[in-house]
Design an enzyme around this catalytic site. Structure first.
Site, short mmCIF file in Angstrom:
data_model
loop_
_atom_site.label_atom_id
_atom_site.label_comp_id
_atom_site.label_asym_id
_atom_site.label_seq_id
_atom_site.Cartn_x
_atom_site.Cartn_y
_atom_site.Cartn_z
N SER A 111 0.95 -1.08 0.28
CA SER A 111 0.12 -0.22 -0.07
C SER A 111 0.90 1.64 0.32
CB SER A 111 -0.86 0.18 1.18
OG SER A 111 -1.68 1.61 1.67
N TYR B 153 -0.53 -0.31 10.79
CA TYR B 153 -1.10 -0.88 9.73
C TYR B 153 0.11 -0.68 8.53
CZ TYR B 153 -3.65 -1.38 5.08
OH TYR B 153 -3.39 -1.46 3.95
N LYS C 109 2.52 -2.34 6.02
CA LYS C 109 2.60 -1.91 4.33
C LYS C 109 4.25 -1.81 3.45
CE LYS C 109 -0.55 -3.92 3.90
NZ LYS C 109 -0.28 -4.65 2.78
#
Length: 223
Positions: A89, A116, A120
């Site tokens: 991402s 998160y 990534k």
């Protein structure tokens, strides 16, 4: 059942459990002699700790995929040319990885979001280091930012945040089939082998943010 295609097989795999990852890999290797393509696609954005003691996003988004890839790597080599596609991402831009505290949730008000982003960044570095280590084996690897896709990624978001996130997702995000396009391109497009380890968006190969180009950090994360 929905596809009507008997070649589509389901095998249970829970990336939040390293025990489940090992069981899946064992079952797969016993039943399937060929493996040419592995797409590491699962992603969660949620707080919590796994049964193995790691933060949920770090284990599901990176560590479980890392173990799965390692367990299947010899089969990928024996079936080469083969590819590993890791769904990362653009959120890796905010990632901060500290090898001495990997897998522990970060502190702060936005710890889940930071967790998160960290996972990534780990995805981008995983692809980079895997490509380096698999040079000469015909196993190639690509990290992919599929765009902002309206999936169930936010299902664990706090209740107060969902009224803000869900309309935004419906209005601005891609649907799942659109988001899958760049992933499928990296999985199937001819001639990508020289770009192993690179980071892709819907505009093609792109430089990741500086932390995603840090070879020393990629090595340390792998170790």
């Amino acid at each position: 059942q929905e596809t009507g295609n008997n070649e589509v097989l389901f095998m249970h795999l829970d990336l939040a459990s390293l025990r489940s990852v090992r069981a899946f890999a064992s079952t797969f290797l016993c039943q399937e002699p060929h493996l040419h393509l592995l797409i590491n696609n699962a992603g969660v954005s949620a707080g919590g700790t796994t049964e193995d003691g790691f933060s949920l996003p770090f284990q599901v988004n990176h560590l479980g995929h890392f173990l799965l890839t390692q367990l299947l790597l010899e089969r990928l080599r024996s079936c080469a040319p083969s590819r590993v596609v890791i769904v990362a991402s653009s959120a890796h831009c905010a990632g901060r990885l500290h090898p001495e505290s990997l897998g522990r949730p970060p502190s702060g008000l936005f710890s889940t979001f930071q967790d998160y982003c960290d996972s990534k960044l780990a995805n981008v570095l995983h692809a980079r280091e895997l490509a380096t280590r698999e040079q000469g084996t015909q196993v190639t690897c690509y990290a992919v930012h599929p765009g902002f896709v309206n999936t169930s990624l936010f299902r664990h978001a706090p209740l107060w945040l969902k009224p803000l996130l869900l309309p935004l997702a419906w209005l601005l995000f891609l649907d799942a089939s659109e988001g899958a396009q760049v992933v499928l391109d990296c999985a199937t497009q001819d001639g990508l082998e020289p770009l192993s380890g690179r980071y892709f968006t819907d505009c093609g190969p792109r430089l990741p943010w500086p932390a995603g180009r840090d070879d020393r950090l990629a090595w340390a994360l792998w170790e």
